[in-house]
Design an enzyme around this catalytic site. Structure first.
Site, PDB file in Angstrom:
ATOM      1  N   TYR A 141       0.811  -1.291   0.167  1.00 49.96           N
ATOM      2  CA  TYR A 141       0.122   0.029  -0.234  1.00 49.96           C
ATOM      3  C   TYR A 141       0.784   1.427   0.061  1.00 49.96           C
ATOM      4  O   TYR A 141       0.985   2.317   0.647  1.00 49.96           O
ATOM      5  CB  TYR A 141      -1.143  -0.026   1.067  1.00 49.96           C
ATOM      6  CG  TYR A 141      -2.433   0.542   0.908  1.00 49.96           C
ATOM      7  CD1 TYR A 141      -3.234  -0.120   0.153  1.00 49.96           C
ATOM      8  CD2 TYR A 141      -2.948   1.624   1.262  1.00 49.96           C
ATOM      9  CE1 TYR A 141      -4.340   0.113  -0.281  1.00 49.96           C
ATOM     10  CE2 TYR A 141      -4.092   2.542   1.066  1.00 49.96           C
ATOM     11  CZ  TYR A 141      -4.858   1.572   0.235  1.00 49.96           C
ATOM     12  OH  TYR A 141      -6.151   2.460  -0.753  1.00 49.96           O
ATOM     13  N   LEU A 142       2.209   0.679  -1.023  1.00 55.76           N
ATOM     14  CA  LEU A 142       3.045   2.379  -1.159  1.00 55.76           C
ATOM     15  C   LEU A 142       2.630   3.617  -1.357  1.00 55.76           C
ATOM     16  O   LEU A 142       1.310   3.802  -2.234  1.00 55.76           O
ATOM     17  CB  LEU A 142       3.681   2.157  -2.030  1.00 55.76           C
ATOM     18  CG  LEU A 142       4.708   0.204  -2.021  1.00 55.76           C
ATOM     19  CD1 LEU A 142       5.601   0.494  -3.588  1.00 55.76           C
ATOM     20  CD2 LEU A 142       4.611  -0.087  -1.003  1.00 55.76           C
ATOM     21  N   HIS A 154       7.399   5.513   1.367  1.00 55.71           N
ATOM     22  CA  HIS A 154       7.626   4.726   0.564  1.00 55.71           C
ATOM     23  C   HIS A 154       8.936   4.572  -0.577  1.00 55.71           C
ATOM     24  O   HIS A 154       9.802   4.141  -0.677  1.00 55.71           O
ATOM     25  CB  HIS A 154       7.199   3.294   0.644  1.00 55.71           C
ATOM     26  CG  HIS A 154       5.921   2.687   1.749  1.00 55.71           C
ATOM     27  ND1 HIS A 154       4.335   3.072   1.324  1.00 55.71           N
ATOM     28  CD2 HIS A 154       6.235   1.807   2.666  1.00 55.71           C
ATOM     29  CE1 HIS A 154       4.343   2.455   2.496  1.00 55.71           C
ATOM     30  NE2 HIS A 154       5.233   1.957   3.310  1.00 55.71           N
ATOM     31  N   GLN A 172       3.517 -10.252  13.044  1.00 57.98           N
ATOM     32  CA  GLN A 172       4.009  -8.576  13.884  1.00 57.98           C
ATOM     33  C   GLN A 172       2.189  -7.842  14.100  1.00 57.98           C
ATOM     34  O   GLN A 172       2.569  -7.204  14.997  1.00 57.98           O
ATOM     35  CB  GLN A 172       4.786  -7.893  13.377  1.00 57.98           C
ATOM     36  CG  GLN A 172       4.082  -7.310  11.699  1.00 57.98           C
ATOM     37  CD  GLN A 172       5.471  -6.357  10.956  1.00 57.98           C
ATOM     38  OE1 GLN A 172       6.167  -6.667  10.346  1.00 57.98           O
ATOM     39  NE2 GLN A 172       5.315  -5.141  11.200  1.00 57.98           N
ATOM     40  N   ASP A 220       9.010   5.313  11.781  1.00 54.57           N
ATOM     41  CA  ASP A 220       8.886   3.648  12.754  1.00 54.57           C
ATOM     42  C   ASP A 220      10.336   4.240  13.230  1.00 54.57           C
ATOM     43  O   ASP A 220      11.358   3.063  13.349  1.00 54.57           O
ATOM     44  CB  ASP A 220       8.419   2.941  11.737  1.00 54.57           C
ATOM     45  CG  ASP A 220       6.678   3.009  11.176  1.00 54.57           C
ATOM     46  OD1 ASP A 220       6.035   2.773  11.931  1.00 54.57           O
ATOM     47  OD2 ASP A 220       7.310   2.672   9.693  1.00 54.57           O
ATOM     48  N   GLN A 273      11.120   1.181  15.191  1.00 56.59           N
ATOM     49  CA  GLN A 273      11.159  -0.302  14.494  1.00 56.59           C
ATOM     50  C   GLN A 273      12.998  -0.220  14.320  1.00 56.59           C
ATOM     51  O   GLN A 273      13.606  -0.777  13.747  1.00 56.59           O
ATOM     52  CB  GLN A 273      10.439  -0.407  13.705  1.00 56.59           C
ATOM     53  CG  GLN A 273      10.882  -1.583  12.360  1.00 56.59           C
ATOM     54  CD  GLN A 273       9.608  -0.971  11.463  1.00 56.59           C
ATOM     55  OE1 GLN A 273       9.315  -1.739  11.375  1.00 56.59           O
ATOM     56  NE2 GLN A 273      10.129  -0.689  10.276  1.00 56.59           N
ATOM     57  N   VAL A 286       8.300  11.111   5.659  1.00 60.62           N
ATOM     58  CA  VAL A 286       7.491  12.400   4.671  1.00 60.62           C
ATOM     59  C   VAL A 286       6.450  13.200   5.193  1.00 60.62           C
ATOM     60  O   VAL A 286       5.533  12.069   5.908  1.00 60.62           O
ATOM     61  CB  VAL A 286       7.730  11.265   2.850  1.00 60.62           C
ATOM     62  CG1 VAL A 286       6.763  12.829   2.198  1.00 60.62           C
ATOM     63  CG2 VAL A 286       8.708  10.669   2.808  1.00 60.62           C
ATOM     64  N   SER A 331       1.699   7.481   6.150  1.00 62.65           N
ATOM     65  CA  SER A 331       0.973   5.994   6.787  1.00 62.65           C
ATOM     66  C   SER A 331       0.027   5.513   6.115  1.00 62.65           C
ATOM     67  O   SER A 331      -1.343   6.195   5.161  1.00 62.65           O
ATOM     68  CB  SER A 331       0.637   6.685   8.450  1.00 62.65           C
ATOM     69  OG  SER A 331       0.260   5.006   8.729  1.00 62.65           O
TER      70      SER A 331
HETATM   71  O1  PAF Z   1       7.983  -0.566   8.120  1.00 67.13           O
HETATM   72  C1  PAF Z   1       7.110  -1.796   7.929  1.00 67.13           C
HETATM   73  O2  PAF Z   1       6.245  -1.095   6.695  1.00 67.13           O
HETATM   74  C2  PAF Z   1       7.122  -3.141   8.737  1.00 67.13           C
HETATM   75  O3  PAF Z   1       7.069  -3.503   9.820  1.00 67.13           O
HETATM   76  C3  PAF Z   1       8.000  -4.160   8.047  1.00 67.13           C
HETATM   77  C4  PAF Z   1       9.562  -2.981   8.224  1.00 67.13           C
HETATM   78  C5  PAF Z   1       8.510  -4.411   6.325  1.00 67.13           C
HETATM   79  C6  PAF Z   1       8.575  -5.583   8.514  1.00 67.13           C
HETATM   80  O4  PAF Z   1       7.226  -6.376   8.750  1.00 67.13           O
END
Ligand code: PAF
Length: 285
Positions: A32-33, A37, A61, A153, A156, A179, A188
């Protein structure tokens, strides 16, 4: 550009690229860019020869009550954007390819401690185990020279940086700045859940972070509890349910009483049922 859905073919393609002396860049995504991204992809494009975008909504996750089933997906649209941005391969494996056993039944995984005590980790038990496990799997499949992660994130990103260091993975982790829309709202995939009214309101999230920065820089306030109280109150008054507003040390991700050194100011809020996160990194003298 090719879409690859199985692990074996993906391995072959990157092996060929390496054989030709090319460097490989990986942009891990859940699809879902959006522009955020694309900034990662563009960074990968300029820094590596062959760009692989993984497009996989990772069940491991998501918590049992989270939005895994309804998480937005649109592979055709993603593929089109990747093609326009010069990506060589979109790796979009099936869940069965990534988790031959049920993703909730895996016996071996990568895990995190301490770094997930605060921020999102505190409220999403098992989330970062799922993230670092799938990222390790992607690293093992694609074997990239560089992997690109967004600063939105931030927890992360920091955990993956530490994972690569602690597990001696030979991969450069490249952080890419968040961004934002002109209003300041961080891009997002979950923004698509917002109504028009909520979308406008959501600009206050970044304002709350800037408010914290101003309290530190302009008012000289160092007490974290004072800053957190002012910013949480601001968000609550704007109609958000604040899950957390925290200030942590950049390196350890642990809470602090006084702001000092490199810090992360981060928040997670609910607007209706939609959970949104954002953060700001700053250096305090
Ligand atoms: O940030 C994300 O979209 C996800 O957490 C990732 C890093 C692709 C892992 O599934």
């Amino acid at each position: 550009m090719e879409i690859i859905t199985d692990v074996k073919t993906m391995r072959q393609k990157v092996a060929e690229a390496r054989h030709d002396g090319k460097t490989v860049g990986l942009v891990p995504t859940m699809g879902y860019l959006h522009e955020g991204h694309l900034a990662l992809i563009d960074a990968a494009r300029t820094q590596t020869d062959v760009v692989v975008v993984s497009d996989f909504v990772n069940p491991m996750q998501f918590g049992p009550t989270e939005d895994y089933q309804v998480y937005p997906r649109d592979l055709d649209h993603d593929a089109k954007l990747c093609e326009e941005h010069g990506v060589e391969y979109v790796f979009a494996p099936t869940v069965e390819q990534m988790y031959p056993k049920d993703s909730r039944q895996v016996d071996v995984f990568v895990d995190v401690r301490n770094l997930d005590n605060n921020l999102c980790g505190r409220f999403r038990p098992g989330h970062f185990r799922g993230v670092v496990t799938v990222v390790s799997k992607l690293f093992n499949i694609v074997r990239p020279d560089k992997a690109f992660f967004g600063m939105k994130d931030i927890q992360q990103l920091r955990i993956i940086e530490e994972m690569v260091r602690d597990l001696n993975m030979d991969i450069d982790i490249v952080p890419v700045p968040t961004v934002r829309e002109p209003s300041g709202l961080a891009l997002s995939s979950r923004n698509t859940y917002l109504t028009k009214e909520e979308h406008e309101k959501a600009a206050a999230i970044y304002k709350s972070l800037q408010m914290a920065k101003q309290l530190i820089e302009e008012k000289g306030i160092r007490s974290v509890s004072e800053i957190v109280k002012a910013c949480s109150t601001y968000l609550a008054e704007k109609g958000f349910k604040v899950q957390y507003f925290q200030i942590v040390d950049y390196d350890t991700l642990q809470l602090m009483q006084e702001t000092k050194g490199k810090i992360i100011i981060a928040t997670a809020v609910f607007l209706g049922k939609v959970r949104l996160i954002d953060n700001l990194v700053m250096e305090v003298q």
